[in-house]
Design a protein around this motif. Structure first.
Motif, mmCIF file in Angstrom:
data_model
loop_
_atom_site.group_PDB
_atom_site.id
_atom_site.type_symbol
_atom_site.label_atom_id
_atom_site.label_comp_id
_atom_site.label_asym_id
_atom_site.label_seq_id
_atom_site.Cartn_x
_atom_site.Cartn_y
_atom_site.Cartn_z
ATOM 1 N N ARG A 39 -12.334 -50.808 32.938
ATOM 2 C CA ARG A 39 -11.282 -51.093 33.925
ATOM 3 C C ARG A 39 -11.728 -52.181 34.904
ATOM 4 N N GLN A 40 -12.954 -52.066 35.393
ATOM 5 C CA GLN A 40 -13.464 -53.025 36.371
ATOM 6 C C GLN A 40 -13.663 -54.419 35.779
ATOM 7 N N ASP A 45 -4.102 -57.232 37.466
ATOM 8 C CA ASP A 45 -2.874 -57.049 36.694
ATOM 9 C C ASP A 45 -3.176 -56.303 35.387
ATOM 10 N N GLN A 46 -4.250 -56.685 34.726
ATOM 11 C CA GLN A 46 -4.633 -56.018 33.483
ATOM 12 C C GLN A 46 -5.027 -54.561 33.741
ATOM 13 N N GLN A 47 -5.595 -54.291 34.916
ATOM 14 C CA GLN A 47 -5.986 -52.916 35.252
ATOM 15 C C GLN A 47 -4.774 -51.986 35.263
ATOM 16 N N LEU A 48 -3.655 -52.472 35.787
ATOM 17 C CA LEU A 48 -2.435 -51.663 35.804
ATOM 18 C C LEU A 48 -1.970 -51.360 34.382
ATOM 19 N N VAL A 54 -4.063 -46.192 28.755
ATOM 20 C CA VAL A 54 -4.927 -45.022 28.541
ATOM 21 C C VAL A 54 -4.077 -43.758 28.518
ATOM 22 N N GLN A 55 -3.135 -43.673 29.429
ATOM 23 C CA GLN A 55 -2.254 -42.501 29.463
ATOM 24 C C GLN A 55 -1.390 -42.424 28.211
ATOM 25 N N VAL A 56 -0.845 -43.556 27.786
ATOM 26 C CA VAL A 56 -0.018 -43.585 26.576
ATOM 27 C C VAL A 56 -0.818 -43.096 25.381
ATOM 28 N N LEU A 57 -2.032 -43.617 25.214
ATOM 29 C CA LEU A 57 -2.854 -43.222 24.072
ATOM 30 C C LEU A 57 -3.279 -41.753 24.167
ATOM 31 N N ALA A 58 -3.613 -41.309 25.360
ATOM 32 C CA ALA A 58 -4.035 -39.916 25.531
ATOM 33 C C ALA A 58 -2.878 -38.965 25.220
ATOM 34 N N ILE A 95 -4.908 -51.708 25.529
ATOM 35 C CA ILE A 95 -3.585 -52.188 25.917
ATOM 36 C C ILE A 95 -2.760 -52.536 24.682
ATOM 37 N N GLU A 96 -3.366 -53.240 23.735
ATOM 38 C CA GLU A 96 -2.658 -53.627 22.508
ATOM 39 C C GLU A 96 -2.225 -52.407 21.701
#
Length: 106
Positions: A39-40, A45-48, A54-58, A95-96
């Protein structure tokens, strides 16, 4: 000749040091630490996008049907599946993958 032999290890270290950090899901602690490192390494913008991804995949690994059928033991299975889907991925790859899942669901 000696200068050339010293240059090769330097180049290898440089290439390895510049590679994108990846998620290590070998343990809960390693996963938490590596997710934060990944994340860091991203822009704000990419962090958001990464946080959402991560939530979608989890959550893509959770099944209400399995939970109702198997009960609490399905949570352990889901946790393992979540680790599998995140392990070894860079921020960009997470993200992808989440974007791909979103497109499939539409």
């Amino acid at each position: 000749m000696r200068n050339k032999s010293m240059l090769i290890p330097f180049i290898v270290l440089l290439v390895l040091g510049c590679s994108e950090p990846k998620i290590d899901a070998s343990s809960d602690q390693a996963m938490a630490t590596s997710i934060e490192e990944v994340r860091q390494s991203l822009t704000p913008d990419q962090q958001l996008h990464f946080d959402d991804a991560v939530q979608v995949l989890a959550f893509s690994q959770q099944s209400l049907e399995e939970f109702l059928k198997e009960g609490a033991s399905s949570i352990i299975t889901t946790r393992g599946q979540m680790k599998d889907v995140l392990n070894g991925k860079t921020g960009r790859e997470v993200i992808e993958e989440a974007e791909r899942l979103k497109r499939e669901r539409k």
